[in-house]
Design an enzyme around this catalytic site. Structure first.
Site, PDB file in Angstrom:
ATOM      1  N   ARG A 123       0.710  -1.224   0.072  1.00 52.58           N
ATOM      2  CA  ARG A 123      -0.094  -0.098   0.076  1.00 52.58           C
ATOM      3  C   ARG A 123       0.853   1.335   0.009  1.00 52.58           C
ATOM      4  O   ARG A 123       1.002   1.943   1.064  1.00 52.58           O
ATOM      5  CB  ARG A 123      -0.702  -0.149   1.109  1.00 52.58           C
ATOM      6  CG  ARG A 123      -1.794  -1.331   0.972  1.00 52.58           C
ATOM      7  CD  ARG A 123      -2.878  -1.444   1.857  1.00 52.58           C
ATOM      8  NE  ARG A 123      -3.977  -1.110   1.250  1.00 52.58           N
ATOM      9  CZ  ARG A 123      -5.503  -0.750   1.656  1.00 52.58           C
ATOM     10  NH1 ARG A 123      -5.442  -1.296   2.857  1.00 52.58           N
ATOM     11  NH2 ARG A 123      -6.157  -0.861   0.858  1.00 52.58           N
ATOM     12  N   GLN A 128      -0.521   2.209  -5.679  1.00 50.64           N
ATOM     13  CA  GLN A 128      -1.776   2.352  -5.550  1.00 50.64           C
ATOM     14  C   GLN A 128      -2.520   1.972  -6.810  1.00 50.64           C
ATOM     15  O   GLN A 128      -3.567   1.586  -6.690  1.00 50.64           O
ATOM     16  CB  GLN A 128      -1.688   4.141  -5.608  1.00 50.64           C
ATOM     17  CG  GLN A 128      -2.757   4.388  -4.523  1.00 50.64           C
ATOM     18  CD  GLN A 128      -2.558   5.760  -4.069  1.00 50.64           C
ATOM     19  OE1 GLN A 128      -1.629   6.424  -4.410  1.00 50.64           O
ATOM     20  NE2 GLN A 128      -3.355   6.506  -3.163  1.00 50.64           N
ATOM     21  N   ASP A 131      -3.811  -1.619  -6.523  1.00 55.19           N
ATOM     22  CA  ASP A 131      -4.448  -1.850  -5.201  1.00 55.19           C
ATOM     23  C   ASP A 131      -6.035  -2.322  -5.217  1.00 55.19           C
ATOM     24  O   ASP A 131      -6.748  -1.480  -5.279  1.00 55.19           O
ATOM     25  CB  ASP A 131      -4.160  -0.843  -4.462  1.00 55.19           C
ATOM     26  CG  ASP A 131      -4.505  -1.035  -2.869  1.00 55.19           C
ATOM     27  OD1 ASP A 131      -5.279  -2.349  -2.639  1.00 55.19           O
ATOM     28  OD2 ASP A 131      -4.623  -0.167  -1.939  1.00 55.19           O
ATOM     29  N   SER A 134      -8.277  -1.440  -2.137  1.00 54.04           N
ATOM     30  CA  SER A 134      -8.937  -0.047  -2.295  1.00 54.04           C
ATOM     31  C   SER A 134     -10.010   0.169  -3.261  1.00 54.04           C
ATOM     32  O   SER A 134     -11.024   0.578  -2.931  1.00 54.04           O
ATOM     33  CB  SER A 134      -7.609   0.954  -2.469  1.00 54.04           C
ATOM     34  OG  SER A 134      -6.959   1.026  -1.405  1.00 54.04           O
ATOM     35  N   TYR A 230      -1.320   2.928  10.113  1.00 46.68           N
ATOM     36  CA  TYR A 230      -2.426   2.054  10.168  1.00 46.68           C
ATOM     37  C   TYR A 230      -2.803   1.707  11.674  1.00 46.68           C
ATOM     38  O   TYR A 230      -2.241   1.805  12.712  1.00 46.68           O
ATOM     39  CB  TYR A 230      -2.139   0.553   9.616  1.00 46.68           C
ATOM     40  CG  TYR A 230      -1.885   0.603   8.026  1.00 46.68           C
ATOM     41  CD1 TYR A 230      -2.901   0.654   7.260  1.00 46.68           C
ATOM     42  CD2 TYR A 230      -0.548   0.912   7.465  1.00 46.68           C
ATOM     43  CE1 TYR A 230      -2.988   0.964   6.004  1.00 46.68           C
ATOM     44  CE2 TYR A 230      -0.470   1.350   6.077  1.00 46.68           C
ATOM     45  CZ  TYR A 230      -1.626   1.193   5.379  1.00 46.68           C
ATOM     46  OH  TYR A 230      -1.549   1.325   3.904  1.00 46.68           O
TER      47      TYR A 230
END
Ligand code: NAD
Length: 374
Positions: A123, A128, A131, A134, A230
């Site tokens: 991530r 991106q 991903d 997401s 996170y």
């Protein structure tokens, strides 16, 4: 024999899981990759998502059956983890979800299949575009509001009519990551009065930037996030304090979307029976964490459980309901991943020292693999 001049062959399998309507690659992305690889698509793979066989042929792919794909292709791509009879031959590469399933991991390792599990895409900003977690979470967040709104007996927006005025419904997203923020934005567009909560301090600004109210809880839950940004798992006592502190807020809500997850751990329990007892009959909880145990005590995957008039829904595959756009985004992620891994010469280059393929190879006992056309 491997040669450098032959093009690598990438196969796309149709999904077999019940209710799965997505397809891993759509024709427009195949068109963009066709100069670097040959494509074989299982007949009917895109039908449920609105992409017929002709569109794939027009994009330059050839239609095939699954046996042909498993026999011929150097790389096999699908959405869901493969069944036993969907396993490529030894030395070939599989790109799919399934990275959280250790039994599948063992099975594929024993079969010498290189599994590029999509959950392991790092991530990072660089990755991106690859991903899928997401992109699919975003669709799930949107769909959760529509599903929840359909189950509610009240409207989301305020409505003034000759027959009277209807107050807007109150909605909250617990967990304001990708899915939660999309749920907040979607509920707000539909006119609800919107709230959000997350243990990460950084989420406050994101919730507020969408015009929602961030709910502050009066509980000692410690630092909500780790050094990497996170969410950090709370102790059982902190979780209990959090549940009690959230309870009075949840008592006022009509629609609750829960999305709280801690990577690799069971979902935190945010709503217990004690909270359900104070919630309004007719209110709806859509628990997007159902697959990892649920954020609500009574959640059952893919079922609706009603407790004292509160309906608790546990959908595990909302993106499949929006199969066309979910497939477009999933496919865009796969295209970005393949484009990154494919060299101009038509090899799939996997190197443990590369930040993307290194993360994908993490549990493969493979330091470097160069998959070329067989
Ligand atoms: P996720 O699905 O793992 O978790 C969902 C949310 O639940 C997270 O926001 C987490 O903080 C929250 N949560 C965990 N425990 C909780 C609890 N007890 N109570 C309330 N909330 C709790 O996370 P995600 O949506 O995949 O992503 C989380 C964050 O990572 C987001 O800020 C996102 O923007 C960021 N992210 C960055 C990238 C990237 O840089 N490429 C990609 C994806 C996500």
């Amino acid at each position: 024999m491997n040669t450098h001049t032959q093009q690598i062959i990438i196969g796309v399998l149709a999904e077999r899981a019940t209710g799965e309507r997505r397809v891993a690659l759509v024709p427009s992305d195949i068109k963009k990759l066709i100069s670097s690889a040959k494509f074989l698509i299982e007949s009917g793979a895109g039908r449920e998502a609105g992409f017929d066989d002709n569109a794939y042929v027009d994009a330059g792919a050839r239609m095939a059956d699954s046996r042909d794909i498993l026999e011929t292709c150097d790389v096999v791509v699908k959405v869901r983890p493969p069944g036993v009879d969907e396993t490529p031959r030894a030395g070939r590469t599989l790109v799919s979800l399934g990275g959280h399933d250790p039994v599948l991991g063992d099975f594929l390792r024993k079969r010498s299949v290189i599994h590029l599990a999509l959950e392991r895409v790092p991530r990072t900003t660089r990755a991106q575009a690859m991903d899928v977690l997401s992109s699919q979470a975003s669709i799930a967040g949107y769909a959760s509001v529509l599903e929840g709104a359909r189950a509610l007996g009240v409207l989301l927006p305020m409505l003034t009519t000759a027959a009277g005025t209807i107050k807007p419904a109150k909605m909250i997203a617990l967990g304001a990551g990708v899915a939660g923020l999309q749920a907040i934005a979607s509920a707000r567009r539909l006119g609800a009065v919107v709230h959000g909560f997350d243990v990460r301090a950084a989420a406050r600004e994101q919730v507020e930037s969408l015009g929602a109210k961030f709910v502050s809880v009066d509980a000692d839950i410690g630092a909500g996030e780790s050094a990497g940004g996170y969410a950090r798992e709370q102790s059982s006592d902190q979780q209990r304090q959090l549940r009690r502190a959230l309870s009075s807020h949840l008592a006022m809500m009509h629609l609750v979307i829960t999305t709280a997850q801690i990577s690799g751990r069971p979902a935190p329990l945010l709503i217990d029976r004690e909270t359900l007892d104070v919630m309004q009959p007719g209110s709806v909880i859509v628990d997007l964490a159902a697959e990892t145990g649920g954020n609500c005590e009574v959640t059952r995957p893919d079922q609706t459980v009603t407790v004292r008039g509160v309906r608790v829904m546990g959908p595990t595959n909302l993106p499949s309901l929006m199969a066309t756009d979910a497939s477009r985004l999933f496919s865009g992620n796969i295209r970005a991943l393949l484009a990154y891994l494919l060299e101009g010469s038509g090899r799939l280059n996997l190197d443990a020292s590369d930040p993307v393929s290194g993360a994908l190879l993490a549990d493969q006992n493979v330091a470097r693999a160069s998959v070329a056309a067989a």
